[in-house]
Design an enzyme around this catalytic site. Structure first.
Site, PDB file in Angstrom:
ATOM      1  N   THR A 222       0.839  -1.204   0.000  1.00 51.32           N
ATOM      2  CA  THR A 222       0.000   0.000   0.000  1.00 51.32           C
ATOM      3  C   THR A 222       0.874   1.254   0.000  1.00 51.32           C
ATOM      4  OG1 THR A 222      -1.277  -1.300   1.579  1.00 51.32           O
ATOM      5  CG2 THR A 222      -2.129   0.861   1.034  1.00 51.32           C
ATOM      6  N   ALA A 223       1.934   1.234   0.833  1.00 51.27           N
ATOM      7  CA  ALA A 223       2.775   2.428   0.946  1.00 51.27           C
ATOM      8  C   ALA A 223       3.451   2.752  -0.386  1.00 51.27           C
ATOM      9  CB  ALA A 223       3.821   2.224   2.036  1.00 51.27           C
TER      10      ALA A 223
ATOM     11  N   SER B 214       8.891  -7.092  -5.212  1.00 45.90           N
ATOM     12  CA  SER B 214       9.138  -8.517  -5.415  1.00 45.90           C
ATOM     13  C   SER B 214       7.877  -9.308  -5.105  1.00 45.90           C
ATOM     14  CB  SER B 214      10.289  -8.951  -4.487  1.00 45.90           C
ATOM     15  OG  SER B 214      10.230 -10.327  -4.280  1.00 45.90           O
TER      16      SER B 214
ATOM     17  N   ALA C 282      -8.868  -0.558   7.118  1.00 49.32           N
ATOM     18  CA  ALA C 282      -9.721   0.515   7.638  1.00 49.32           C
ATOM     19  C   ALA C 282      -8.966   1.830   7.601  1.00 49.32           C
ATOM     20  CB  ALA C 282     -10.133   0.186   9.066  1.00 49.32           C
TER      21      ALA C 282
ATOM     22  N   LYS D 230     -17.066   3.887   6.047  1.00 50.07           N
ATOM     23  CA  LYS D 230     -16.760   3.811   7.479  1.00 50.07           C
ATOM     24  C   LYS D 230     -17.116   5.134   8.140  1.00 50.07           C
ATOM     25  CE  LYS D 230     -12.912   3.384  10.679  1.00 50.07           C
ATOM     26  NZ  LYS D 230     -11.491   3.146  10.858  1.00 50.07           N
TER      27      LYS D 230
ATOM     28  N   LEU E 131       5.326   0.799   6.773  1.00 52.01           N
ATOM     29  CA  LEU E 131       5.819  -0.014   7.879  1.00 52.01           C
ATOM     30  C   LEU E 131       7.325   0.133   8.074  1.00 52.01           C
ATOM     31  CD1 LEU E 131       3.691  -3.215   7.121  1.00 52.01           C
ATOM     32  CD2 LEU E 131       3.232  -1.443   8.827  1.00 52.01           C
TER      33      LEU E 131
ATOM     34  N   GLU F  45      -6.709   2.725  15.746  1.00 55.68           N
ATOM     35  CA  GLU F  45      -7.394   3.909  15.218  1.00 55.68           C
ATOM     36  C   GLU F  45      -7.154   4.052  13.712  1.00 55.68           C
ATOM     37  OE1 GLU F  45      -9.530   6.141  16.278  1.00 55.68           O
ATOM     38  OE2 GLU F  45      -9.678   5.730  18.424  1.00 55.68           O
TER      39      GLU F  45
ATOM     40  N   THR G 165      -4.587   4.191  11.642  1.00 53.53           N
ATOM     41  CA  THR G 165      -3.784   5.357  11.273  1.00 53.53           C
ATOM     42  C   THR G 165      -2.636   5.081  10.307  1.00 53.53           C
ATOM     43  OG1 THR G 165      -2.740   4.958  13.421  1.00 53.53           O
ATOM     44  CG2 THR G 165      -4.256   6.814  13.265  1.00 53.53           C
TER      45      THR G 165
ATOM     46  N   ILE H  37      -2.317   3.728   7.194  1.00 51.89           N
ATOM     47  CA  ILE H  37      -2.455   4.170   5.795  1.00 51.89           C
ATOM     48  C   ILE H  37      -2.494   5.690   5.755  1.00 51.89           C
ATOM     49  CG2 ILE H  37      -4.038   4.174   3.808  1.00 51.89           C
ATOM     50  CD1 ILE H  37      -4.581   1.196   4.463  1.00 51.89           C
TER      51      ILE H  37
HETATM   52  P1  FAD Z   1       4.280  -4.166   2.842  1.00 47.67           P
HETATM   53  O1  FAD Z   1       2.866  -4.378   2.512  1.00 47.67           O
HETATM   54  O2  FAD Z   1       4.959  -5.189   3.694  1.00 47.67           O
HETATM   55  O3  FAD Z   1       5.064  -4.046   1.469  1.00 47.67           O
HETATM   56  C1  FAD Z   1       6.470  -4.195   1.400  1.00 47.67           C
HETATM   57  C2  FAD Z   1       6.887  -4.233  -0.055  1.00 47.67           C
HETATM   58  O4  FAD Z   1       8.302  -4.230  -0.123  1.00 47.67           O
HETATM   59  C3  FAD Z   1       6.405  -5.455  -0.811  1.00 47.67           C
HETATM   60  O5  FAD Z   1       6.000  -5.101  -2.118  1.00 47.67           O
HETATM   61  C4  FAD Z   1       7.649  -6.323  -0.892  1.00 47.67           C
HETATM   62  O6  FAD Z   1       7.640  -7.165  -1.999  1.00 47.67           O
HETATM   63  C5  FAD Z   1       8.713  -5.253  -1.034  1.00 47.67           C
HETATM   64  N1  FAD Z   1      10.052  -5.717  -0.642  1.00 47.67           N
HETATM   65  C6  FAD Z   1      10.514  -5.997   0.593  1.00 47.67           C
HETATM   66  N2  FAD Z   1      11.796  -6.436   0.529  1.00 47.67           N
HETATM   67  C7  FAD Z   1      12.144  -6.409  -0.793  1.00 47.67           C
HETATM   68  C8  FAD Z   1      13.318  -6.757  -1.525  1.00 47.67           C
HETATM   69  N3  FAD Z   1      14.437  -7.241  -0.915  1.00 47.67           N
HETATM   70  N4  FAD Z   1      13.310  -6.599  -2.854  1.00 47.67           N
HETATM   71  C9  FAD Z   1      12.220  -6.127  -3.506  1.00 47.67           C
HETATM   72  N5  FAD Z   1      11.069  -5.800  -2.871  1.00 47.67           N
HETATM   73  C10 FAD Z   1      11.037  -5.953  -1.541  1.00 47.67           C
HETATM   74  N6  FAD Z   1      -3.308   0.248   8.358  1.00 47.67           N
HETATM   75  C11 FAD Z   1      -4.453   0.955   8.304  1.00 47.67           C
HETATM   76  O7  FAD Z   1      -4.443   2.115   7.910  1.00 47.67           O
HETATM   77  N7  FAD Z   1      -5.626   0.380   8.674  1.00 47.67           N
HETATM   78  C12 FAD Z   1      -5.694  -0.864   9.177  1.00 47.67           C
HETATM   79  O8  FAD Z   1      -6.774  -1.344   9.476  1.00 47.67           O
HETATM   80  C13 FAD Z   1      -4.498  -1.582   9.332  1.00 47.67           C
HETATM   81  N8  FAD Z   1      -4.479  -2.812   9.877  1.00 47.67           N
HETATM   82  C14 FAD Z   1      -3.287  -3.435  10.072  1.00 47.67           C
HETATM   83  C15 FAD Z   1      -3.248  -4.639  10.773  1.00 47.67           C
HETATM   84  C16 FAD Z   1      -2.023  -5.259  11.019  1.00 47.67           C
HETATM   85  C17 FAD Z   1      -1.967  -6.529  11.799  1.00 47.67           C
HETATM   86  C18 FAD Z   1      -0.824  -4.706  10.514  1.00 47.67           C
HETATM   87  C19 FAD Z   1       0.500  -5.392  10.721  1.00 47.67           C
HETATM   88  C20 FAD Z   1      -0.872  -3.536   9.805  1.00 47.67           C
HETATM   89  C21 FAD Z   1      -2.074  -2.879   9.602  1.00 47.67           C
HETATM   90  N9  FAD Z   1      -2.135  -1.674   8.949  1.00 47.67           N
HETATM   91  C22 FAD Z   1      -3.300  -0.977   8.877  1.00 47.67           C
HETATM   92  C23 FAD Z   1      -0.928  -1.123   8.349  1.00 47.67           C
HETATM   93  C24 FAD Z   1      -0.925  -1.374   6.865  1.00 47.67           C
HETATM   94  O9  FAD Z   1      -1.054  -2.726   6.589  1.00 47.67           O
HETATM   95  C25 FAD Z   1       0.367  -0.854   6.293  1.00 47.67           C
HETATM   96  O10 FAD Z   1       0.606   0.423   6.748  1.00 47.67           O
HETATM   97  C26 FAD Z   1       0.285  -0.786   4.810  1.00 47.67           C
HETATM   98  O11 FAD Z   1      -0.174  -1.969   4.282  1.00 47.67           O
HETATM   99  C27 FAD Z   1       1.594  -0.437   4.231  1.00 47.67           C
HETATM  100  O12 FAD Z   1       2.450  -1.532   4.228  1.00 47.67           O
HETATM  101  P2  FAD Z   1       3.803  -1.346   3.452  1.00 47.67           P
HETATM  102  O13 FAD Z   1       3.497  -1.055   2.044  1.00 47.67           O
HETATM  103  O14 FAD Z   1       4.640  -0.394   4.207  1.00 47.67           O
HETATM  104  O15 FAD Z   1       4.531  -2.761   3.594  1.00 47.67           O
END
Ligand code: FAD
Length: 496
Positions: free
Chosen positions: A16-17, A40, A51, A79, A334, A343, A345, A347
């Site tokens: 998502t990020a 990847s 949410a 929501k 993350l 809450e 927060t 996203i």
């Molecule tokens: P990730 O989804 O982990 O993506 C990481 C990316 O990096 C992937 O594409 C992966 O392939 C890539 N990557 C990693 N290492 C490598 C590598 N070596 N080479 C190439 N690519 C690589 N947020 C909300 O706002 N509302 C919610 O209700 C909510 N619920 C949540 C519940 C839980 C239990 C958790 C843990 C989180 C929740 N979040 C929520 C947070 C939300 O899921 C994240 O903020 C959001 O999905 C962003 O994730 P991200 O993109 O940072 O990481």
């Protein structure tokens, strides 16, 4: 003279990020910066996060997304708030409803009138005056800027959506605006030996991806921000004791409630997020107090429908990066820190950090002043949200487990302690600079968790008993009448 203009932006991560950042950057900076995103499929994404809070509506609009299409693509729902069940005491509940409550007065918030009315024997709940709450409980929704024929605020809303589908949707948007996607796993990060700045990423395929500025959206691993440039992680686990989540989707119920449920259990809490095609569920818990087997039993004993897959366990560390931007790496999502989803927060934090990055975007080289300001704003924002989340744990009156007793006994950050004390003794609460949550949000959680102020603002004494009765009665009637006229939530979704 060496050209230090930032021309090549590399985003690592397609969760998502990553895709939110790519979509925003391509919209705003696409004409002046080359944007590449590396992800990847083999590693995948965290796959939760469904949410959101109301600013997402503005974010989607800024990207030019059509709401109808967005809800369809992401199987989203509306929501209106979060219902907290068993948080203050078992059997009690309250909602952090978005938007306004009652009527906005210029110098004294509405809850002071409600408190005064209570002293005079009024038995209404604070939420009788929340249009969002009443609509949520009646399963109704329509976008409404104002209560018809008044200047009273209407409905404020956010979305529940499938985060994986959202990322996929934004990918199409971003690629359509010129973002280049590279599929592959980063196996090495090459840095300048003098400055420590990252120069390029080496993929397992042998491909080299050069960049001037790198956005680390690699998830909990923090491949660039932690492993390469070494920005420290500050833990907040002394205040937020949960460190694990167990997530599982279940069949969707017949009706799709327009709110998130957060249900407290003996050593953690459970979320229920209704989407069009399924309900997202999870249990956030403390591994010090519960084993995975115990968590499994609680989660599966409280699912709203049949489980659709095996559960996934996600360990996490609550806290944040001391420097969210370090050298030529900016971490988002993350990789930058994590506050549990109580809450919704995370996203939003991606949205606000990506927006901040656009505002601070370096032009001719990276300047330390810009980096410091970005980091200051990020830190303040995280700390304010952290306090708001701690409040839910601290202000509990449950006596049924060590977990809750320890939460009640813990000392909290001074910033939060002072806020709670001020509210308890005077009923006053102020939104700090850069606080994401409004006074009305703080009021709801404090009142809902059982902090009832001992006093109210003197302005509320300006109404005599009859005037107070009229004010309260007319607001309630207006809200009830408005809710009756609203269509069912499902009708809004199916119409879309
Ligand atoms: P990730 O989804 O982990 O993506 C990481 C990316 O990096 C992937 O594409 C992966 O392939 C890539 N990557 C990693 N290492 C490598 C590598 N070596 N080479 C190439 N690519 C690589 N947020 C909300 O706002 N509302 C919610 O209700 C909510 N619920 C949540 C519940 C839980 C239990 C958790 C843990 C989180 C929740 N979040 C929520 C947070 C939300 O899921 C994240 O903020 C959001 O999905 C962003 O994730 P991200 O993109 O940072 O990481």
């Amino acid at each position: 003279m060496q050209d230090t203009t930032i021309k090549n932006l590399v985003i690592l991560g397609g969760g998502t990020a990553g895709w939110m950042t790519a979509a925003l950057m391509s919209k705003v900076l696409g004409k002046v910066v080359n944007i590449t995103l590396v992800e990847s499929d083999q590693i995948g994404t965290v796959g939760v996060g469904e949410a959101t809070i109301p600013p997402i509506v503005n974010f989607n609009q800024a990207l030019g997304l059509d709401e109808k299409e967005f809800l369809k693509q992401t199987k989203g729902s509306i929501k209106l708030g979060i219902q907290f069940e068993n948080w203050s005491r078992q059997g009690e509940h309250y909602m952090h409803a978005f938007g306004s409550i009652g009527k906005n007065f210029p110098f004294c918030d509405f809850h002071h009138f409600w408190l005064r009315n209570r002293e005079q024997g009024g038995a209404d709940s604070y939420w009788d005056y929340s249009l969002n709450y009443q609509a949520a409980m009646n399963n109704k929704f329509a976008p409404l800027a104002n209560i018809p024929n008044t200047n009273l605020p209407g409905i404020s809303y956010a979305y529940h959506f499938d985060a994986g589908l959202y990322a996929r949707y934004l990918r199409r948007v971003a690629e359509g605006r010129g973002v280049k996607r590279i599929e592959g796993k980063v196996c090495d990060v090459r840095q300048n030996s003098d400055t420590g700045f990252i120069e390029n990423l080496l993929l397992e395929s042998g491909q080299v991806v050069e960049g001037d500025l790198f956005v680390d959206c690699s998830g909990f691993v923090g491949l660039l921000i932690e492993k390469a440039v070494g920005s420290e992680y500050e833990s907040w686990q002394q205040w937020l004791p949960c460190d694990r989540a167990m997530a599982v989707p279940s069949c969707s119920p017949e009706r799709i409630p327009p709110y998130t449920r957060s249900i407290a259990h003996a050593c953690g809490w459970q979320w229920q997020i209704p989407l069009q095609h399924r309900t997202g569920n999870g249990l956030v818990y403390s591994s010090e107090h519960w084993s995975d087997e115990q968590a499994h039993e609680v989660l599966f004993g409280n699912l709203p429908g049949e489980a659709l897959s095996e559960p996934r366990i996600i360990p996490f560390r609550t806290g944040h990066r001391r420097e969210q931007w370090c050298k030529n790496v900016v971490s988002l999502g993350l990789a930058s820190g994590f506050l549990e989803p109580l809450e919704s927060t995370s996203i939003h934090l991606v949205q606000s950090a990506a927006t901040r990055l656009v505002k601070c975007f370096p032009h001719r080289g990276i300047r330390q002043e810009e980096v410091a300001e970005f980091n200051r704003q990020s830190r303040v924002e995280m700390e304010r949200i952290r306090d708001f989340i701690i409040l839910h744990y601290k202000a509990n009156q449950r006596r049924d487990s060590d977990f809750w007793r320890q939460c009640e006994d813990m000392s909290v950050p001074d910033s939060l302690r002072e806020k709670m004390e001020l509210f308890r003794s005077t009923g006053k609460v102020f939104r700090d600079y850069d606080d994401l949550f409004t006074e009305i949000a703080w009021q709801q959680v404090m009142i809902g968790q059982g902090i009832l102020p001992q006093d109210h603002h003197v302005i509320a004494d300006g109404l005599n008993e009859g005037q107070m009765k009229d004010l309260m009665g007319s607001l309630k009637t207006l809200i009830q009448g408005t809710v009756e006229q609203l269509p069912p939530h499902e009708a809004y979704l199916s119409h879309n």
